[in-house]
Design a protein around this motif. Sequence first.
Motif, short mmCIF file in Angstrom:
data_model
loop_
_atom_site.label_atom_id
_atom_site.label_comp_id
_atom_site.label_asym_id
_atom_site.label_seq_id
_atom_site.Cartn_x
_atom_site.Cartn_y
_atom_site.Cartn_z
N LEU A 1 11.64 31.81 -19.20
CA LEU A 1 10.43 30.86 -19.40
C LEU A 1 9.50 31.70 -18.60
O LEU A 1 8.22 31.70 -19.05
CB LEU A 1 10.79 29.52 -18.92
N CYS A 2 9.77 32.17 -17.45
CA CYS A 2 8.40 32.81 -16.63
C CYS A 2 7.94 33.97 -17.39
O CYS A 2 6.90 34.15 -17.52
CB CYS A 2 9.28 33.58 -15.24
N ALA A 3 8.73 34.74 -18.05
CA ALA A 3 8.41 35.93 -18.87
C ALA A 3 7.39 35.41 -20.28
O ALA A 3 6.59 35.91 -20.46
CB ALA A 3 9.52 36.88 -19.40
N LEU A 4 7.92 34.25 -20.80
CA LEU A 4 7.31 33.77 -21.70
C LEU A 4 5.92 33.24 -21.24
O LEU A 4 5.01 33.24 -22.36
CB LEU A 4 8.03 32.75 -22.48
N THR A 5 5.97 32.60 -20.34
CA THR A 5 4.63 32.12 -19.63
C THR A 5 3.59 33.31 -19.50
O THR A 5 2.35 33.18 -19.86
CB THR A 5 4.87 31.15 -18.42
#
Length: 179
Positions: free
Chosen positions: A88-92
Motif C-alpha cells: 500500500l505504501c508503494a502504491l501510494t
Amino acid sequence: MGGLLSLLEQTGDLLAQKNADAILDTNAVTSQYGLTLTREDVVKLLNTRDRALADNDRIELGQGVIDRIILAFCDSPYLNCTNYADTLCALTELFYYMKNDTLDQMPDDELIQRMKEYFNGEDKGSLELLAGRELEQMARNIRTYGTPDAPEEPQPPVQVDDSGEYLIEEDGQWRTLQL
C-alpha cells in the motif's frame, strides 16, 4: 501569531486523525480478505503519503486517496498479510508520482482502477512492472496523444493470392507486397 499557529496545528491534528480514522475504517471491508492495518501501519501510510506529496511537489486538500487505494486493491490475489502495508505504501507513492507524470489528465479513481487492472493482470503483482512498464507507457500515451491508450495505427489491408504472394491495397489498387 502564536494563537493562529496553535489553531493550525490543532486543525492539522484533527485532519490527520480524520485521515487515520478513515483508513482504519477500511479494515471492516479488508478483513474479509484477511487484510488489516494497525495504527502503526496507518502512521506509516500517512508518512509515505506526506513524503510522496513533497517529493512530487503536490498538495492535497481533504481526505486524500489512501482509503480508495486500499478498497480498490484489497481483493487482489497478490496481497497478503505480510506484504499488505508495504505494498500500500508503494502504491501510494506510485499514485502521486503518476498524477504528475500523466499531467493530472486522469481522474484519481480512473488512475487507481488502471493501476489495479495492471497490477492484477499483466504485472501479476509486480510493483516494478507496474511502475516501469504499463504505467510508464500509459503516461507516455497521455503526454503524446492526450489519451491513456495509444491510438491504433490503421493497417492497410493485406491478402495472400493463390500463388502465395502477399498483396497490399493502396489507393484502391492491389499490388504485390515486397518483403
